[in-house]
Write a protein that holds these residues in place. Structure first.
Motif: not given
Length: 185
Positions: A84-100, A172-181
């Motif tokens: 739940x913590x990691x899902x909420x972090x992703x859902x908060x979109x802390x890097x709007x408009x940015x691409x890694x 990296x943000x990409x890794x966080x996304x992979x972890x949540x997936x």
């Protein structure tokens, strides 16, 4: 132990795929030996997802650290976050408009405890490093690093360690996304 199985991600500090006792199969074996279920690796850099009925996260961290030390000789710090913590972090979109990418290397530095950084994060006003925010729910410092300067990332990580202590680990943000997936699969 509760019958409900909670989904967790263990973020292990200092894991290198080249380390003979740091391979994914050995790391997964430690977690399986602790009785955790649905143990899986995410990449080869110390990200293990698992299920457990336990809810005391600091106790889980201590158990994993002790097992890594006794079974593999690793003194890796372990930071655990629930799905739940990691899902909420992703859902908060802390890097709007940015691409890694090279000019916008998106990072998440997880702190072991709930104490936020007490000093401004170094590099906050640096043109090549942008402090985005501290997320208290996930206990994470979010930043963007321009890696066109080869030493920029390591200097920024060293400054974060100086400001926050050694009980941190960066992904990296990409890794966080992979972890949540992986937690959701």
């Amino acid at each position: 132990m509760s019958a409900v199985r909670h989904r967790y991600a263990a973020l292990l500090r200092g894991i290198a795929p080249s380390g003979r006792n740091m391979t994914n199969d050995k790391l997964r074996g430690v977690f399986e030996g602790l009785g955790f279920e649905d143990v899986a690796s995410v990449l080869a850099s110390g990200n293990i997802v698992f299920r457990s009925g336990e809810t005391d996260v600091p106790a889980l961290e201590r158990r994993v650290e002790a097992a890594l030390a006794s079974e593999l000789g690793l003194s890796s710090r372990t930071i655990i976050r629930g799905h739940p913590e990691l899902r909420a972090l992703l859902d908060s979109d802390p890097f709007p408009g940015l691409t890694h990418g090279r000019g916008t290397y998106l990072t998440a530095t997880f702190l072991k405890d709930a104490t936020p950084p007490t000093v401004p994060v170094p590099g906050q006003s640096d043109a090549l490093t942008q402090f985005v925010r501290y997320d208290p729910a996930a206990r994470v410092v979010l930043a963007v690093i321009d890696t066109s300067d080869p030493g920029r990332a390591s200097r920024f990580m060293a400054s974060l360690e100086k400001a926050c202590g050694r009980d941190i680990t960066t992904r990296s943000w990409l890794t966080v996304q992979r972890i949540v997936r992986k937690l959701e699969s």
